[in-house]
Design a protein around this motif. Sequence first.
Motif, PDB file in Angstrom:
ATOM      1  N   GLU A 250       0.824  -1.201   0.000  1.00 45.53           N
ATOM      2  CA  GLU A 250       0.000   0.000   0.000  1.00 45.53           C
ATOM      3  C   GLU A 250       0.860   1.254   0.000  1.00 45.53           C
ATOM      4  O   GLU A 250       0.549   2.234  -0.697  1.00 45.53           O
ATOM      5  CB  GLU A 250      -0.920  -0.013   1.222  1.00 45.53           C
ATOM      6  N   THR A 253       2.257   1.797  -3.411  1.00 47.99           N
ATOM      7  CA  THR A 253       1.239   2.347  -4.301  1.00 47.99           C
ATOM      8  C   THR A 253       1.086   3.846  -4.086  1.00 47.99           C
ATOM      9  O   THR A 253       0.981   4.628  -5.041  1.00 47.99           O
ATOM     10  CB  THR A 253      -0.120   1.654  -4.061  1.00 47.99           C
ATOM     11  N   GLN A 254       1.111   4.261  -2.813  1.00 47.39           N
ATOM     12  CA  GLN A 254       1.007   5.687  -2.502  1.00 47.39           C
ATOM     13  C   GLN A 254       2.204   6.450  -3.052  1.00 47.39           C
ATOM     14  O   GLN A 254       2.061   7.536  -3.645  1.00 47.39           O
ATOM     15  CB  GLN A 254       0.929   5.884  -0.989  1.00 47.39           C
ATOM     16  N   GLU A 257       2.009   6.818  -6.795  1.00 48.78           N
ATOM     17  CA  GLU A 257       1.064   7.872  -7.145  1.00 48.78           C
ATOM     18  C   GLU A 257       1.692   9.251  -6.992  1.00 48.78           C
ATOM     19  O   GLU A 257       1.546  10.123  -7.857  1.00 48.78           O
ATOM     20  CB  GLU A 257      -0.187   7.769  -6.258  1.00 48.78           C
ATOM     21  N   VAL A 333       6.995   9.368   2.001  1.00 50.00           N
ATOM     22  CA  VAL A 333       6.244   8.206   2.478  1.00 50.00           C
ATOM     23  C   VAL A 333       7.131   7.422   3.447  1.00 50.00           C
ATOM     24  O   VAL A 333       8.308   7.176   3.154  1.00 50.00           O
ATOM     25  CB  VAL A 333       5.804   7.290   1.316  1.00 50.00           C
ATOM     26  N   TYR A 366       3.167  10.895   4.181  1.00 51.06           N
ATOM     27  CA  TYR A 366       2.383   9.799   4.746  1.00 51.06           C
ATOM     28  C   TYR A 366       3.284   8.891   5.573  1.00 51.06           C
ATOM     29  O   TYR A 366       4.341   8.489   5.106  1.00 51.06           O
ATOM     30  CB  TYR A 366       1.735   8.974   3.635  1.00 51.06           C
ATOM     31  N   TYR A 368       2.827   5.308   7.394  1.00 54.90           N
ATOM     32  CA  TYR A 368       1.975   4.142   7.631  1.00 54.90           C
ATOM     33  C   TYR A 368       2.346   3.535   8.976  1.00 54.90           C
ATOM     34  O   TYR A 368       3.511   3.197   9.215  1.00 54.90           O
ATOM     35  CB  TYR A 368       2.142   3.117   6.512  1.00 54.90           C
ATOM     36  N   PRO A 459      -3.716  13.775  -3.516  1.00 50.05           N
ATOM     37  CA  PRO A 459      -3.711  12.596  -2.664  1.00 50.05           C
ATOM     38  C   PRO A 459      -5.123  12.285  -2.163  1.00 50.05           C
ATOM     39  O   PRO A 459      -5.882  13.189  -1.820  1.00 50.05           O
ATOM     40  CB  PRO A 459      -2.791  12.994  -1.502  1.00 50.05           C
ATOM     41  N   THR A 460      -5.453  11.000  -2.117  1.00 51.32           N
ATOM     42  CA  THR A 460      -6.792  10.597  -1.713  1.00 51.32           C
ATOM     43  C   THR A 460      -7.143  11.105  -0.322  1.00 51.32           C
ATOM     44  O   THR A 460      -8.257  11.582  -0.079  1.00 51.32           O
ATOM     45  CB  THR A 460      -6.913   9.067  -1.745  1.00 51.32           C
TER      46      THR A 460
END
Length: 558
Positions: A250, A253-254, A257, A333, A366, A368, A459-460
């Motif tokens: 995940e 993937t971020q 993007e 990230v 981000y 995680y 970003p989502t």
Amino acid sequence: MSRLRAWQEDALREYALWTPVGGNGFLVEATPGAGKTRLAIEIACRALTSGRIQRVVIAVPTSRLEGQWAEEFGKQGVSINPGWHAGDGRLASDERGCAATYAEIAKQPESYRKLVSEKLTLVILDEIHHCGSDDRAWGAGARIAFEPAVAKLLLSGTPFRSDNDEIPFVNYVDGVGAPDFRYGYDRALADGVVRAVFFPRRGGHMEWTAPNGAAKSATFEDKLSDRDAAHRLRTALSPNGEWLPSVLGEANTQLTELRTVDPEAGGIVFCEDSFTAREVVKMLRKIGQTPILAISEEPEADGRIKVFKSSKDPWIVTIRKVSEGVDIPRLRVGVYVTPWITELFFRQVVGRLVRIRPGEDDPTAYLYIPDDARLREMAAQIKLQRDHILDQQEADLLGTSMTGVLDEGDGQISISLFSPISATPTDEGVIVDSDTITPADLANAEQVKRMDSTTVVMPTALVAVLLRNAGASVTTFTVPSQESGEVPFERKERLKKQNNTAAKRVAAAHGIVHSHVNARLNKLVGVSSIRQCSEEQLERRLRFAQEWLAAGSLTEEG
């Protein structure tokens, strides 16, 4: 030198008006990435030019920072020796000072005392909080070595922890450390000096064997003893489970993007040990990446970090090598793969992601994290400051150590007796500014991005925040029905998330363990795991949970 930021100008004015008290220094507490080094060099250069000082000595926690400070001073034409040792004798005539680690200073404090006594000296104590928490000898050595300095500048980008060790040269008022200038994350965020950090939380269902041989299982929602909570977290982070590769996927993937609009964006994984770090490298390679491995046991680690900093490589994997002081502004990230649960370390990790580059169109990052309650609280409180408070013992939230875990008594049990079995990940949402963006919010934001071309590159999580701030609920855009194009996989994923939410509500309503609710639901539909459910079984499973909530009791009708 580059133009000063507004907060740095404010700090310079405060420094000019400041009067030392009792030999203490001027303490600047500023959020990581704000520019403490730039401020310190400005203060030093002005003092050297005016003749108020003739020498600069910089004390740092790690050897890598010695070279980093020397490099930054060198850009301003000030020669700082990062490799000077007491046995070298005097500094060279063209050197205006030196940089040394707190450990080196603690070994021969009298030699450094002589060095700062020879000339009017400004001492810069970088990340001064280490002198109160890492090693008592560091604080004692710094006090002996630098007491004669005519000026002391104390820097910290990390909140001070509570303990009984007074940090040298800090001014205390009623036992509370008092910064002379403070620049917090909230102000830095408002000024556009640092990035906004989102915290995607990943839950899961973990199973392990306790040191006494008992089989245990829990989700991050379950309340456990400190020892069991530590085992649960270690199980989630185990390279042998499903949680870690899923979260890495995940995060990748971020990052992918982000790199579509920011090709230099990088990611970092913080691991517990070299074994985990190497396993993470293998996992990233399986998904098509070629990460840089930088662990302290390898002599070329510092060189790899330096190469990564100026490259466009996507990933770097480390243990604690890049946790503090290393400036890599392109990191956007991060993945927290370590059981170290202390506010000090957590904020150091966040500090690697907040540094911003000039002209960034999307200042977001981000990190995680496992959905551990302790990490969840730290993420929610990241904007708050912390003072150093004397005479208050604060136990680490860790519950574990590198060598063992605490028994219910005072003894130690070898960590080797603990064995992780499995860890299945679940999506628990994203923490943003102490609020949680739920999986439903994120799904809604994804729908918006598909329907509104102006939000495609955003970003989502940011889209979800904007929708929430605008008052849009998760029902603003309905989930497409089968007729409108929702494929079976999407329907099942939606049903799994709805099942997970319903099971949590049932557990909370009836005061029972979340995993027990899941186990009973699985039994009712004839599976051993929700991953084995057909779409029809997921629908039936959800109906059972909804009926339990409506009836106020756990029946087996449905």
